[in-house]
Design a protein around this motif. Sequence first.
Motif, PDB file in Angstrom:
ATOM      1  N   TYR A  82       0.838  -1.208   0.000  1.00 52.39           N
ATOM      2  CA  TYR A  82       0.000   0.000   0.000  1.00 52.39           C
ATOM      3  C   TYR A  82       0.872   1.257   0.000  1.00 52.39           C
ATOM      4  CZ  TYR A  82      -4.087  -2.949   0.875  1.00 52.39           C
ATOM      5  OH  TYR A  82      -5.093  -3.888   0.757  1.00 52.39           O
ATOM      6  N   ASP A 112      -2.613  -9.844   1.050  1.00 55.77           N
ATOM      7  CA  ASP A 112      -3.976  -9.807   1.564  1.00 55.77           C
ATOM      8  C   ASP A 112      -4.712 -11.140   1.506  1.00 55.77           C
ATOM      9  OD1 ASP A 112      -3.915  -7.148   2.267  1.00 55.77           O
ATOM     10  OD2 ASP A 112      -4.662  -6.434   0.333  1.00 55.77           O
ATOM     11  N   THR A 170      -0.737  -4.311   5.232  1.00 57.19           N
ATOM     12  CA  THR A 170      -2.040  -4.014   4.660  1.00 57.19           C
ATOM     13  C   THR A 170      -2.731  -2.903   5.439  1.00 57.19           C
ATOM     14  OG1 THR A 170      -4.091  -5.047   3.859  1.00 57.19           O
ATOM     15  CG2 THR A 170      -3.369  -5.642   6.081  1.00 57.19           C
TER      16      THR A 170
END
Length: 640
Positions: free
Chosen positions: A179, A413, A441
Amino acid sequence: MTKLKLTMLALSASLAADALAAPRLTSPDRHISVEVRVTPAHTLQYSVYRDGKPVILPSDLGLELDGADFAHKLALGAASPVKIIQDSYDLAAGKKRHISYTAHEQVYTVQSATRQFMQVAFRVSNDGVAFRYIVRDASLPHKKFIAESTSFAFDKSAKAWLQPMQIAQTGYKNTNPAYEEHYQREIPVGTPSPLTAGWVFPALFRTGDTWVALTEANLDGSFHASRLQAESPGGKYRIGQPMAAEVFTGGARLAETDGDLVSPWRVIALGSLPALMESTIGTDLAMPAVAFDPALVRPGHASWSWALLKDDATVFDVQKKFVDYAADMKWNYTLVDADWDRKIGYDKLAELTAYAASKGVGILAWYNSSGDWNQTTMSPKSRLLTHEMRVQEFTRLRQMGVKGVKVDFFGGDGQSMIAYYVDILRDAAAAGLLVNFHGATLPRGWARTWPNLMTAEAVRGLEFTTFTQQDQDAVARHAAMVPFTRNLFDPMDFTPMVFGDIPKIRRTTRNGFELAESVLFLSGIQHYAETPEGMATAPAYVKTLLQDLPRSWDEVKFVDGYPGRYVIIARRAGDAWYVAGLNADDTDLLLHLDLSFLGSRAGTLVTDGGGEREFTQSTIEGGKRDISIKAHGGFVAVFK
């Protein structure tokens, strides 16, 4: 005949009637409503409205499981009675401390062509809509997820602020996804992601006068985490799945269970921009907090050498210096980063921890989460992979007096990787340790369920601006973006604030901009990048402000802003209000702010001086007033 069989027969009769649409479910204030229907093609759809105007256009619902199709050839049964959901909770690391949540909930049952049943639970609150799938059908004892039909359709005139999802096994030593991309700002809906893995949550949209943030909440380890697919033709965004490599070694990618299959909440926060920025729906939908000693829930501020000094500074003498620095700044913690086990060692870390305790400072220790899902070598590595390993390591840390762990380099994920996060949180909680996830995450509401989760990275933080000039040049826009997205519901370890020089990099933000981040960015433990030498260049009144800065907040008020351009937020702790703002534009910005909520009291304004590295201090009063923010500058105003 049993009561269950009678109920099923009654439901079957209702399904046979094939009601095409259920009555709209409305929010408590009746401004938001959702409608669920079966289309003529016998698929399931929903729409969301604000004050009667469409916000989410007809969009798809449904799941496909191994042996059960809940996406096609469906019939809609009678909805349950509307249930009022009322909840309240405290949040140690968030925009508000005491939070109340009220929503209207309705559960819709659908039947597949093979007479299997699925429920879709919808909740509508004054700040958004959430729904999740529940499969309890006993005729399907093993429930294996195959696909999800969920979509979010926007009017073609809508705009989006979206971050590309990193492709698994790319980046530094194969550590993606983490991310850590920049958000693309105000792009037309339907713009494909430049990366085939899709777009991350939260995803921000503006349609008409309504702002929308899409995310998910309440991952308990039984389900995988999701994202938006890369392609969104016509402005219809579909839920995407983790890539094949995003798993714990030998673990599952997608949800699979012998019990009830319950998805995370799919969350649609919506309203005016102030309403969205003050919303807590991302934690409202998380599970209540697990038992954890309240005395150990200690949000705070931390010194941290690695941000500017990197690997060579992880030695005993430098870490001792940073403990002294934290004590001088009245900060709570010092973070000892990677390779401490080789460069300092357990015995010397225990000595450092004892020294820090004598100064009123707690030690946080870095760990490498990874097994073989990336090529990283920093240590301690592979010591948290099993419950037994974690119990041994965490017990040792607690006996030494270490307060928490920073765990880095996760693998994505997939369901098994999400379960790994939850297992670490559970075992750390049992040991009384605080947790910070890096290379990680999006937390998706975990800060409520796990009070020991202080923060998580999941952002392209300040460290990237120390690697390349390109990232430094982009940081102002990025910093003005993340309060509206990444930091909207979950704590964010951006590791802000540099007043001095960054080695080999020309810093592009003014000191007021850097100072403003200390208030604007929410993190249960705020790790400051500045060194003792850099802090020594700041005036005494700046140092005092940072010494006194609250460790947590009671209330939030969004004052003004626009994603990627500028942001002004007010935060209250006790009787004190801190108002902070930054300007990412290349020109000075004059704002007409309404600070009437502060009443008649006066405050102290700290903002940029004449040069990029200068501060100035003055008096400011509440009410409606003009404030000028220099290009790439910022301010903090304190009202006590």
